[in-house]
Structure formats: C-alpha cells, structure tokens
Enzyme design. Structure first.
Site, PDB file in Angstrom:
ATOM      1  N   HIS A  82      89.076  68.982  63.167  1.00 56.53           N
ATOM      2  CA  HIS A  82      87.920  68.687  62.272  1.00 56.53           C
ATOM      3  C   HIS A  82      87.069  67.663  63.236  1.00 56.53           C
ATOM      4  CE1 HIS A  82      90.001  69.621  58.472  1.00 56.53           C
ATOM      5  NE2 HIS A  82      90.993  69.042  59.098  1.00 56.53           N
TER       6      HIS A  82
HETATM    7  C1  BDR Z   1      89.303  64.578  57.935  1.00 54.60           C
HETATM    8  O1  BDR Z   1      90.422  63.842  57.371  1.00 54.60           O
HETATM    9  C2  BDR Z   1      91.274  63.337  58.085  1.00 54.60           C
HETATM   10  O2  BDR Z   1      92.681  63.778  57.852  1.00 54.60           O
HETATM   11  C3  BDR Z   1      91.038  63.865  59.420  1.00 54.60           C
HETATM   12  O3  BDR Z   1      91.055  63.052  60.483  1.00 54.60           O
HETATM   13  C4  BDR Z   1      89.412  64.348  59.261  1.00 54.60           C
HETATM   14  O4  BDR Z   1      88.652  63.311  59.786  1.00 54.60           O
HETATM   15  C5  BDR Z   1      89.337  66.147  57.549  1.00 54.60           C
HETATM   16  O5  BDR Z   1      89.325  66.103  56.088  1.00 54.60           O
END
Ligand code: BDR
Ligand code: CA
Length: 313
Positions: free
Chosen positions: A243
């Site tokens: 992500h």
């Molecule tokens: C986001 O939530 C966190 O768990 C990850 O680091 C990312 O920023 C994804 O939904």
C-alpha cells in the site's frame, strides 16, 4: 530538477517501512526532511520506534523522527496487529534503534517546518491515519496555504473496505481528521486500495528482494513474507499488497500511475459506513473535484523501480 522536499507521516507497519526505504533510497528524487509518527497500525510508542528502526536499516540515523498524536481526534484508537503483528514490523529480526526520538512533538515539527520554508515547497506524505496532519491544520491554519501537495495512502472506491465492509483502515481510524484534510483545498493525490491491491508481492517479486543479497533486501522479503498471510487468507491474493510504497513510488515515477480528478468526501456519521471515501469516480454529482484518485498502476514497472532502488541501500 532538485529533489522534492517531503515530510513522511507514518504508522509503521511493514508497508510503511518499505515506503520509507524507497524514499531514502532515492535522494535524487526525494529529500526526506523528517518523519512524524502517528498511532495507527500499532500504538505510537511502537510506530515512533519502528520509524527509527527503518531509518537505521537504511543507514540514515540522521533523519529526524518525531512522535505525534497518540490517538485519533474524537474516537478511541483502532489498531491492526492482526495484519502487522504485535510489533507492527513482525517478520525480520531488526535491532532496537540507537538514534534518539526528537524531543519536539510531531505536530509542532510539521507546523514549524512548513513556516520555515518558502510557500509550496513541501509535500506531505501521510501513510497512516491523518491525525497529525489535521491537528497541525487546526492549530495553525496559516500552514494550509504553505503545503505544495499531499500525496497519501488511504480510502477505496471499487475495493470498498478492508477494516470494515465500507472503509479502508487509515481513513476509518480517524475519519474526522481525514475530512479536514480532504476539505482543506490543498492539491491531493490519493492512493486507495483500488491501486494498492494491484501492487502485490508475488513469490517471484519476493525472491527478487531476497536476491539483492543485502540486509535491506532480506528484511523487505521477510516483512512481506509475514504481512502477506493476512491478504492471502482474506482476499486470496497472490501476495502482500504494498500500500504505502505506492505513495513514494508516485513521487518518483508518477507515470506508472493513472487516475481521475474527482470529488472525494468522507463519511463521518453513519455507524455502518463510517470512514468510507465516497469518490465520485463516475462524476455523477456536481461536487467539485478535490483529489487525483488513483485507480491503476504498471505493477511490473513499480516492482522494477522498487527493487532497483532498494538495491542502492
Ligand atoms: C493501510 O493501513 C495500514 O495497515 C497500512 O500500513 C496502510 O497504510 C492500508 O489499508
Ligand atoms: Ca501505514
């Protein structure tokens, strides 16, 4: 062109860690002025420690790391140990950091740094809940006009939600903060789940990290080994979604990404859809566009860039 000056606001998190490593591996493109930690994936005490572990892994103990807000603006903190493990950085065995945490509060650092630089020369890169950024804007509204751009990971339209059926984690944890940021008028680039779920660490890509033969390559392979189990079980995906590295990759190579300028509003009231990012992807309202909402990426190009840059550390 001189490198783009950024502040990374983060809640590491394995994917935050890779995003930070990519930024620190790319000094010709990105100058990381400082890192502010926020409570999110794990509590603040751990995110502010993890940010320093990652700087040291990158050989950059000189990067100032600040602790910011330890809870969302109005609600209690929701964390994601079920995804990231107890420490937030489960996977590799990395040493505790030697570099100190800065004494100033992360929110003060954001305010002071924006005021100390010429207007519109600093980009904010939030990789977690938007609490620090919204708090800075609330305390010092004059800085809103000083921000060049905000490039953030958060939200979803086609993928809808990962922490609830309707909401993505970063926005869900602090929707009131997200609302303030999305209404700020600052140019926004949003990397939602719609694109980050296409940035998957397949086993071939994991092997390529490992094949770098460096401590960074090994740590990234081990982090994604750990972090992939959640998405494999939940979505049947081919591997861990990177992500947050989409944010730093966008800064380096925006041509790898495509999206639409649309209106994005944040749901803050409904118990059922709290934290939903209501993106007018099909432009069915007359609400003004406030964000470049990214929908797709060249995944092979992204991993080629990432692996090559990690190899420089
Ligand atoms: C986001 O939530 C966190 O768990 C990850 O680091 C990312 O920023 C994804 O939904
Ligand atoms: Ca994150």
């Amino acid at each position: 062109m001189s490198p783009r000056k950024i502040i990374i606001d983060t809640d590491p998190g394995q994917d935050d860690a890779v995003a930070i490593l990519l930024a620190l591996a790319s000094p010709n493109d990105i100058e990381v002025l400082g890192i502010t930690a926020v409570a999110g994936n794990v509590p603040l005490e751990l995110t502010s420690k993890n940010a320093r572990i990652v700087c040291e892994l990158a050989g950059r103990p000189d990067i100032p790391v600040y602790a910011g807000c330890d809870r969302p603006l109005r609600h209690s903190l929701v964390t994601a140990e079920h995804v990231h493990g107890k420490t937030g950085l489960d996977g590799p065995d990395l040493p505790d950091p030697n570099m100190p945490l800065q004494t100033a509060h992360g929110v003060d650092y954001i305010i002071d740094t924006l005021r100390a630089h010429p207007p519109k020369t600093i980009t904010l890169c939030p990789l977690g809940p938007l609490t620090n950024i919204a708090t800075a804007f609330e305390r010092a509204p004059d800085i809103i006009d000083l921000v060049q751009e905000i490039v953030l990971m958060g939200g979803a339209y086609f993928e809808v939600g990962n922490i609830t059926p309707a909401a993505e984690f970063n926005i869900y944890v602090d929707p009131e903060a997200a609302e303030a940021v999305f209404k700020s008028g600052i140019p926004l680039v949003v990397l939602p789940l719609d694109v980050t779920h296409k940035a998957l660490v397949t086993s071939a890509r994991n092997k390529a990290f490992r094949a770098l033969g460096t401590p960074v390559g090994l740590a990234v392979a081990q982090m994604t080994d750990f972090f992939e189990r959640f998405d494999k079980e939940k979505y049947g995906s081919l591997g861990a979604p990177l992500h947050d590295p989409c944010v730093t990759a966008y800064l380096i190579a925006p041509d790898l990404f495509t999206g639409r300028h649309v209106n994005v509003e944040i749901e803050t009231n409904s118990a059922l859809t709290r934290g939903m990012t209501v993106a007018d992807w099909w432009r069915v309202t007359d609400r003004s566009p406030n964000a470049l909402f990214i929908g797709d990426l060249d995944a092979d190009g992204f991993f080629t860039l990432l692996t090559e840059r990690l190899g420089r550390l």
